[in-house]
Write an enzyme that holds these catalytic residues in place. Structure first.
Site, mmCIF file in Angstrom:
data_model
loop_
_atom_site.group_PDB
_atom_site.id
_atom_site.type_symbol
_atom_site.label_atom_id
_atom_site.label_comp_id
_atom_site.label_asym_id
_atom_site.label_seq_id
_atom_site.Cartn_x
_atom_site.Cartn_y
_atom_site.Cartn_z
ATOM 1 N N ASN A 277 59.280 138.339 51.530
ATOM 2 C CA ASN A 277 59.126 137.088 50.775
ATOM 3 C C ASN A 277 60.123 136.076 51.292
ATOM 4 O OD1 ASN A 277 58.225 135.336 48.646
ATOM 5 N ND2 ASN A 277 60.069 135.846 47.484
ATOM 6 N N HIS B 166 62.360 132.774 49.834
ATOM 7 C CA HIS B 166 62.786 132.130 48.591
ATOM 8 C C HIS B 166 63.640 130.913 48.949
ATOM 9 C CE1 HIS B 166 63.796 131.810 44.382
ATOM 10 N NE2 HIS B 166 65.057 131.639 44.742
ATOM 11 N N ARG C 297 52.754 135.025 41.775
ATOM 12 C CA ARG C 297 52.563 136.153 40.857
ATOM 13 C C ARG C 297 53.571 137.254 41.192
ATOM 14 N NH1 ARG C 297 47.800 136.393 38.046
ATOM 15 N NH2 ARG C 297 47.731 138.670 38.069
ATOM 16 N N GLY D 129 50.905 126.065 51.389
ATOM 17 C CA GLY D 129 50.632 126.863 52.590
ATOM 18 C C GLY D 129 51.402 126.481 53.824
ATOM 19 N N SER D 130 52.525 125.747 53.669
ATOM 20 C CA SER D 130 53.237 125.334 54.886
ATOM 21 C C SER D 130 53.908 126.524 55.576
ATOM 22 C CB SER D 130 54.254 124.234 54.572
ATOM 23 O OG SER D 130 55.338 124.737 53.831
ATOM 24 N N LEU E 160 54.602 140.931 41.685
ATOM 25 C CA LEU E 160 53.869 142.136 42.074
ATOM 26 C C LEU E 160 54.319 143.306 41.209
ATOM 27 C CD1 LEU E 160 54.104 141.766 45.952
ATOM 28 C CD2 LEU E 160 52.196 141.122 44.462
ATOM 29 N N ASP F 131 62.704 138.354 43.110
ATOM 30 C CA ASP F 131 63.564 137.838 44.191
ATOM 31 C C ASP F 131 64.828 138.688 44.351
ATOM 32 O OD1 ASP F 131 61.754 135.689 44.570
ATOM 33 O OD2 ASP F 131 62.705 134.565 42.948
HETATM 34 C C1 GRF Z 1 58.416 127.725 49.494
HETATM 35 O O1 GRF Z 1 59.442 126.855 49.110
HETATM 36 C C2 GRF Z 1 58.858 129.152 49.387
HETATM 37 O O2 GRF Z 1 60.198 129.339 49.643
HETATM 38 C C3 GRF Z 1 58.566 129.466 47.942
HETATM 39 O O3 GRF Z 1 57.354 128.795 47.670
HETATM 40 C C4 GRF Z 1 57.231 127.670 48.531
HETATM 41 C C5 GRF Z 1 55.928 127.797 49.227
HETATM 42 O O4 GRF Z 1 55.664 126.668 50.015
HETATM 43 N N1 GRF Z 1 58.488 130.887 47.704
HETATM 44 P P1 GRF Z 1 54.421 126.667 50.988
HETATM 45 O O5 GRF Z 1 53.177 126.969 50.132
HETATM 46 O O6 GRF Z 1 54.644 127.725 52.019
HETATM 47 O O7 GRF Z 1 54.383 125.289 51.570
#
Ligand code: GRF
Length: 240
Positions: A147, A149, A131, A53-54, A133, A185
């Site tokens: 999103n 990535h 997941r 969740g960062s 979509l 992606d």
């Molecule tokens: C991140 O590296 C993001 O790019 C990828 O999943 C990770 C999620 O990290 N899709 P966080 O849960 O937001 O810390």
């Protein structure tokens, strides 16, 4: 034939030209009876995530600082015990877990869509949502799903992108914020930030360097989408 779809910042009201991307179903507005209305000028966002969740926290803090004209209406996780849920709660963000276990993808997504609509969210931000979509879900919020990535797409889509980039031996990697289409992606790129890959990197040190940039890129991309007029020119996101 090239399709173009235009958007305007909230506040001036979204300008949705009527042409749809090929393959996109007509979408109903998510602001339906019963949905909570936005604070004037603030877009309502639902964040879908599965893990740490960062990025959710980075988005929430950027919204709180006024850097992104949005409020996080709801954080949804597919894991009841996702660690980042607590971090969201601490920031006053409504959180809900919608477990996927035992449900078909359609059933699970129906629950997620219902929660997004009930929260009055018109944008969906994926942040570590593990997941894929369905095309129907993507068509439900056309060009309103974003999103992040952890690689420079189209290189290294899918899982463990940082490790893929490290193992390939690229000298530059980074992160990509993109609109979500029905592929993995594969949607139009909104913003990318780069980092060097150093000789003594491990997948973990590279991932940490990329994550720092993710926390800058995601709010910046969202701000651009919400405050500037933009359109899709083919698969290019063009800001006017
Ligand atoms: C991140 O590296 C993001 O790019 C990828 O999943 C990770 C999620 O990290 N899709 P966080 O849960 O937001 O810390």
């Amino acid at each position: 034939m090239r399709e173009e779809t235009g958007h305007r910042a909230p506040g001036t009201g979204h300008r949705e030209e009527t042409r749809q991307e090929p393959g996109c179903a007509e979408s109903k507005s998510s602001t339906e009876p019963g949905a909570r209305s936005s604070e004037p000028g603030l877009a309502r966002i639902a964040v879908l995530r599965s893990g740490r969740g960062s990025n959710l926290v980075a988005l929430a803090e950027a919204c709180a600082r006024g850097e992104v004209p949005a409020e996080i209406a709801l954080a949804i996780s597919n894991h009841p015990a996702a660690p980042g849920l607590e971090r969201a709660r601490e920031r006053g963000i409504p959180v809900t877990a919608i477990a996927a276990k035992g449900l078909t993808r359609e059933e699970h997504e129906a629950g997620v869509v219902a929660a997004i609509v009930a929260a009055g969210a018109e944008w969906v931000c994926l942040a570590g949502y593990m997941r894929l979509l369905s095309p129907a879900f993507v068509a439900r919020f056309p060009q309103r799903i974003v999103n992040i990535h952890p690689a420079l797409l189209p290189s290294f889509p899918g899982l463990e992108a940082q490790r893929q980039a490290w193992a390939y031996g690229v000298k530059l990697s980074g992160c990509t914020v993109h609109l979500v289409d029905a592929g993995c992606d594969s949607g139009p790129v909104v913003l990318q930030r780069t980092v060097p890959v150093l000789d003594d990197d491990t997948p973990e040190t590279l991932a940490a360097r990329i994550l720092e940039q993710e926390h800058i890129a995601y709010p910046a991309a969202l701000r651009m989408l919400l405050t500037r007029a933009w359109r899709l020119d083919g698969r290019r996101v063009v800001f006017d």
